[in-house]
Design a protein around this motif. Structure first.
Motif, PDB file in Angstrom:
ATOM      1  N   HIS A 102       0.849  -1.191   0.000  1.00  0.00           N
ATOM      2  CA  HIS A 102       0.000   0.000   0.000  1.00  0.00           C
ATOM      3  C   HIS A 102       0.889   1.247   0.000  1.00  0.00           C
ATOM      4  O   HIS A 102       2.073   1.174   0.333  1.00  0.00           O
ATOM      5  CB  HIS A 102      -0.897   0.039   1.236  1.00  0.00           C
ATOM      6  N   MET A 103       0.285   2.364  -0.353  1.00  0.00           N
ATOM      7  CA  MET A 103       0.993   3.644  -0.236  1.00  0.00           C
ATOM      8  C   MET A 103       1.230   3.964   1.242  1.00  0.00           C
ATOM      9  O   MET A 103       0.351   3.776   2.074  1.00  0.00           O
ATOM     10  CB  MET A 103       0.170   4.771  -0.874  1.00  0.00           C
ATOM     11  N   VAL A 104       2.413   4.459   1.552  1.00  0.00           N
ATOM     12  CA  VAL A 104       2.751   4.849   2.915  1.00  0.00           C
ATOM     13  C   VAL A 104       3.308   6.269   2.882  1.00  0.00           C
ATOM     14  O   VAL A 104       4.133   6.595   2.020  1.00  0.00           O
ATOM     15  CB  VAL A 104       3.794   3.898   3.544  1.00  0.00           C
ATOM     16  N   THR A 105       2.865   7.122   3.787  1.00  0.00           N
ATOM     17  CA  THR A 105       3.358   8.494   3.841  1.00  0.00           C
ATOM     18  C   THR A 105       3.904   8.822   5.223  1.00  0.00           C
ATOM     19  O   THR A 105       3.522   8.201   6.222  1.00  0.00           O
ATOM     20  CB  THR A 105       2.244   9.515   3.520  1.00  0.00           C
ATOM     21  N   ILE A 106       4.791   9.813   5.255  1.00  0.00           N
ATOM     22  CA  ILE A 106       5.278  10.380   6.514  1.00  0.00           C
ATOM     23  C   ILE A 106       4.807  11.824   6.562  1.00  0.00           C
ATOM     24  O   ILE A 106       4.965  12.568   5.582  1.00  0.00           O
ATOM     25  CB  ILE A 106       6.817  10.346   6.604  1.00  0.00           C
ATOM     26  N   ALA A 107       4.230  12.210   7.686  1.00  0.00           N
ATOM     27  CA  ALA A 107       3.779  13.592   7.865  1.00  0.00           C
ATOM     28  C   ALA A 107       4.348  14.162   9.153  1.00  0.00           C
ATOM     29  O   ALA A 107       4.476  13.446  10.151  1.00  0.00           O
ATOM     30  CB  ALA A 107       2.255  13.668   7.893  1.00  0.00           C
ATOM     31  N   VAL A 108       4.688  15.442   9.114  1.00  0.00           N
ATOM     32  CA  VAL A 108       5.119  16.162  10.306  1.00  0.00           C
ATOM     33  C   VAL A 108       4.186  17.345  10.502  1.00  0.00           C
ATOM     34  O   VAL A 108       3.405  17.698   9.616  1.00  0.00           O
ATOM     35  CB  VAL A 108       6.583  16.652  10.180  1.00  0.00           C
ATOM     36  N   TRP A 109       4.274  17.947  11.679  1.00  0.00           N
ATOM     37  CA  TRP A 109       3.449  19.126  11.933  1.00  0.00           C
ATOM     38  C   TRP A 109       4.151  20.345  11.333  1.00  0.00           C
ATOM     39  O   TRP A 109       5.242  20.714  11.752  1.00  0.00           O
ATOM     40  CB  TRP A 109       3.229  19.328  13.428  1.00  0.00           C
ATOM     41  N   GLY A 110       3.509  20.969  10.338  1.00  0.00           N
ATOM     42  CA  GLY A 110       4.086  22.132   9.672  1.00  0.00           C
ATOM     43  C   GLY A 110       3.368  23.414  10.049  1.00  0.00           C
ATOM     44  O   GLY A 110       2.509  23.434  10.943  1.00  0.00           O
ATOM     45  N   THR A 111       3.698  24.477   9.346  1.00  0.00           N
ATOM     46  CA  THR A 111       3.124  25.793   9.633  1.00  0.00           C
ATOM     47  C   THR A 111       1.608  25.795   9.520  1.00  0.00           C
ATOM     48  O   THR A 111       0.909  26.469  10.277  1.00  0.00           O
ATOM     49  CB  THR A 111       3.708  26.842   8.671  1.00  0.00           C
ATOM     50  N   HIS A 112       1.084  25.041   8.560  1.00  0.00           N
ATOM     51  CA  HIS A 112      -0.358  25.031   8.314  1.00  0.00           C
ATOM     52  C   HIS A 112      -1.021  23.714   8.715  1.00  0.00           C
ATOM     53  O   HIS A 112      -2.137  23.425   8.292  1.00  0.00           O
ATOM     54  CB  HIS A 112      -0.634  25.326   6.840  1.00  0.00           C
ATOM     55  N   GLY A 113      -0.318  22.904   9.515  1.00  0.00           N
ATOM     56  CA  GLY A 113      -0.903  21.650   9.965  1.00  0.00           C
ATOM     57  C   GLY A 113      -0.113  20.444   9.492  1.00  0.00           C
ATOM     58  O   GLY A 113       1.058  20.563   9.100  1.00  0.00           O
ATOM     59  N   PRO A 114      -0.729  19.255   9.505  1.00  0.00           N
ATOM     60  CA  PRO A 114      -0.035  18.030   9.087  1.00  0.00           C
ATOM     61  C   PRO A 114       0.435  18.122   7.641  1.00  0.00           C
ATOM     62  O   PRO A 114      -0.379  18.312   6.732  1.00  0.00           O
ATOM     63  CB  PRO A 114      -1.116  16.946   9.245  1.00  0.00           C
ATOM     64  N   THR A 115       1.726  17.974   7.436  1.00  0.00           N
ATOM     65  CA  THR A 115       2.316  18.174   6.108  1.00  0.00           C
ATOM     66  C   THR A 115       3.088  16.934   5.684  1.00  0.00           C
ATOM     67  O   THR A 115       3.925  16.420   6.424  1.00  0.00           O
ATOM     68  CB  THR A 115       3.264  19.390   6.124  1.00  0.00           C
ATOM     69  N   ILE A 116       2.819  16.452   4.472  1.00  0.00           N
ATOM     70  CA  ILE A 116       3.480  15.257   3.951  1.00  0.00           C
ATOM     71  C   ILE A 116       4.919  15.593   3.559  1.00  0.00           C
ATOM     72  O   ILE A 116       5.162  16.542   2.812  1.00  0.00           O
ATOM     73  CB  ILE A 116       2.736  14.696   2.722  1.00  0.00           C
ATOM     74  N   VAL A 117       5.860  14.806   4.052  1.00  0.00           N
ATOM     75  CA  VAL A 117       7.273  15.030   3.723  1.00  0.00           C
ATOM     76  C   VAL A 117       7.878  13.874   2.930  1.00  0.00           C
ATOM     77  O   VAL A 117       8.975  13.998   2.392  1.00  0.00           O
ATOM     78  CB  VAL A 117       8.111  15.285   4.999  1.00  0.00           C
ATOM     79  N   GLN A 118       7.157  12.750   2.868  1.00  0.00           N
ATOM     80  CA  GLN A 118       7.641  11.632   2.051  1.00  0.00           C
ATOM     81  C   GLN A 118       6.466  10.732   1.682  1.00  0.00           C
ATOM     82  O   GLN A 118       5.583  10.469   2.502  1.00  0.00           O
ATOM     83  CB  GLN A 118       8.704  10.807   2.785  1.00  0.00           C
ATOM     84  N   VAL A 119       6.457  10.291   0.426  1.00  0.00           N
ATOM     85  CA  VAL A 119       5.431   9.376  -0.073  1.00  0.00           C
ATOM     86  C   VAL A 119       6.128   8.167  -0.666  1.00  0.00           C
ATOM     87  O   VAL A 119       7.016   8.307  -1.506  1.00  0.00           O
ATOM     88  CB  VAL A 119       4.543  10.034  -1.150  1.00  0.00           C
ATOM     89  N   GLN A 120       5.735   6.987  -0.211  1.00  0.00           N
ATOM     90  CA  GLN A 120       6.300   5.750  -0.743  1.00  0.00           C
ATOM     91  C   GLN A 120       5.173   4.924  -1.353  1.00  0.00           C
ATOM     92  O   GLN A 120       4.274   4.475  -0.646  1.00  0.00           O
ATOM     93  CB  GLN A 120       6.995   4.953   0.367  1.00  0.00           C
ATOM     94  N   GLU A 121       5.209   4.762  -2.663  1.00  0.00           N
ATOM     95  CA  GLU A 121       4.172   3.991  -3.340  1.00  0.00           C
ATOM     96  C   GLU A 121       4.340   2.505  -3.052  1.00  0.00           C
ATOM     97  O   GLU A 121       5.456   1.996  -2.983  1.00  0.00           O
ATOM     98  CB  GLU A 121       4.244   4.217  -4.851  1.00  0.00           C
ATOM     99  N   GLY A 122       3.203   1.816  -2.917  1.00  0.00           N
ATOM    100  CA  GLY A 122       3.217   0.368  -2.802  1.00  0.00           C
ATOM    101  C   GLY A 122       2.911  -0.248  -4.150  1.00  0.00           C
ATOM    102  O   GLY A 122       2.606   0.461  -5.119  1.00  0.00           O
ATOM    103  N   SER A 123       2.970  -1.555  -4.230  1.00  0.00           N
ATOM    104  CA  SER A 123       2.659  -2.203  -5.497  1.00  0.00           C
ATOM    105  C   SER A 123       1.179  -2.084  -5.824  1.00  0.00           C
ATOM    106  O   SER A 123       0.774  -2.156  -6.984  1.00  0.00           O
ATOM    107  CB  SER A 123       3.056  -3.688  -5.424  1.00  0.00           C
ATOM    108  N   ASP A 124       0.341  -1.883  -4.790  1.00  0.00           N
ATOM    109  CA  ASP A 124      -1.087  -1.672  -4.987  1.00  0.00           C
ATOM    110  C   ASP A 124      -1.327  -0.178  -5.176  1.00  0.00           C
ATOM    111  O   ASP A 124      -1.522   0.564  -4.222  1.00  0.00           O
ATOM    112  CB  ASP A 124      -1.866  -2.203  -3.772  1.00  0.00           C
ATOM    113  N   GLN A 125      -1.266   0.283  -6.406  1.00  0.00           N
ATOM    114  CA  GLN A 125      -1.363   1.711  -6.700  1.00  0.00           C
ATOM    115  C   GLN A 125      -2.763   2.244  -6.399  1.00  0.00           C
ATOM    116  O   GLN A 125      -3.762   1.582  -6.663  1.00  0.00           O
ATOM    117  CB  GLN A 125      -1.033   1.972  -8.176  1.00  0.00           C
TER     118      GLN A 125
END
Length: 286
Positions: A102-125
């Protein structure tokens, strides 16, 4: 993790004694420590003499109890300095996404809220417009709700209040909910250890998000699994939810997190600003 090869048995025995002190989280008498480390008291005493010489362990003269010493603290600090949470998580989700498909993401708390900093695609697009820099709402996404449940309220309250005030006019991904609904979702997330959404904010897409904590008990980031409804199972007993929790707990442990040492802190902070524990809603099966 299994490490192949022949080791030094005495070092491993000593490691059990140190591990027992870490897990106990308090000074221990010799017999208590020996029992926890599964060694004879006389054997434990011999190791403790050596550990005291190295300042890995110290003994309180008045009580006779043993606790970790100054050199153990130095080792811990050196470990923490060498680990960056984002770098650690970034490496981990590459393998994790491949494992769960599955797709997996990493989010941190940014200036405007939860912000995605990395996206890792899984084989199940999945056809979801998620990329680095995407901002999620606090109230309308699994990622946002896990920040609402586990990050310090002093950090998120301003953004949370703004979303609840604007409602459907918020700019981040996801439609805002009401404060009453959010309270119930926060209670559920704290009970389960993760937050989830079913067919929201994108129809046909589920999300499961779990927190990663550091040694002080502060939430550093969120890891979210995104997949099709009917494929990604958000139920607590599901393999998907359990695999995510195993991943985030492993990362938290690597950052020095010890749950028993900080239990209840976040809940107490939420009570101060009026977001109290609410009746738990059990997530529906996907």
């Amino acid at each position: 993790m299994t490490i192949e090869g022949r080791g030094v048995q005495s070092v491993e025995v000593g490691g059990r004694i140190l591990s027992a002190l870490v897990k106990a989280g308090k000074p221990l008498m010799l017999r208590e420590l020996a029992t926890l480390a599964d060694v004879a008291p006389a054997q434990a005493h011999a190791y403790l003499v050596s550990f005291r010489k190295l300042e890995l362990v110290e003994q309180d003269i008045a009580s006779g109890r043993y606790q970790l010493g100054p050199f153990a603290l130095q080792l811990g600090i050196a470990r923490l300095r060498s680990f960056d949470p984002l770098r650690l998580a970034g490496h981990a989700i590459v393998e994790f996404a491949e494992q769960i498909d599955h797709m997996v993401t990493i989010a941190v708390w940014g200036t405007h809220g939860p912000t995605i900093v990395q996206v890792q695609e899984g084989s199940d697009q999945v056809h979801v417009n998620v990329r680095t820099g995407t901002v999620f709402s606090v109230t309308g996404t699994a990622t946002g709700k896990v920040f609402a449940a586990f990050m310090s309220p002093k950090v998120i309250e301003a953004q949370l209040a703004e979303e609840l005030r604007k409602g459907a006019r918020i700019q981040g991904v996801g439609t805002a909910t009401s404060r009453k609904e959010l309270e119930a979702e926060i209670a559920t997330a704290r009970k389960l250890g993760y937050a989830s959404t079913e067919s929201k904010p994108v129809t046909g897409i589920n999300g499961i998000a779990a927190p990663v904590f550091d040694y002080s008990g502060q939430m550093q980031l969120a890891i979210t699994v995104i997949g099709p409804t009917g494929v990604l199972d958000i139920h607590p007993e599901s393999a998907d939810a359990q695999n995510l929790l195993a991943c985030t707990r492993r990362l938290s442990a690597q950052l020095g997190y010890m749950p028993h040492a900080i239990a209840g802190t976040v809940q107490a902070e939420f009570a101060e600003i009026g977001i109290a524990e609410a009746p738990v809603k059990r997530p529906r099966r996907a």
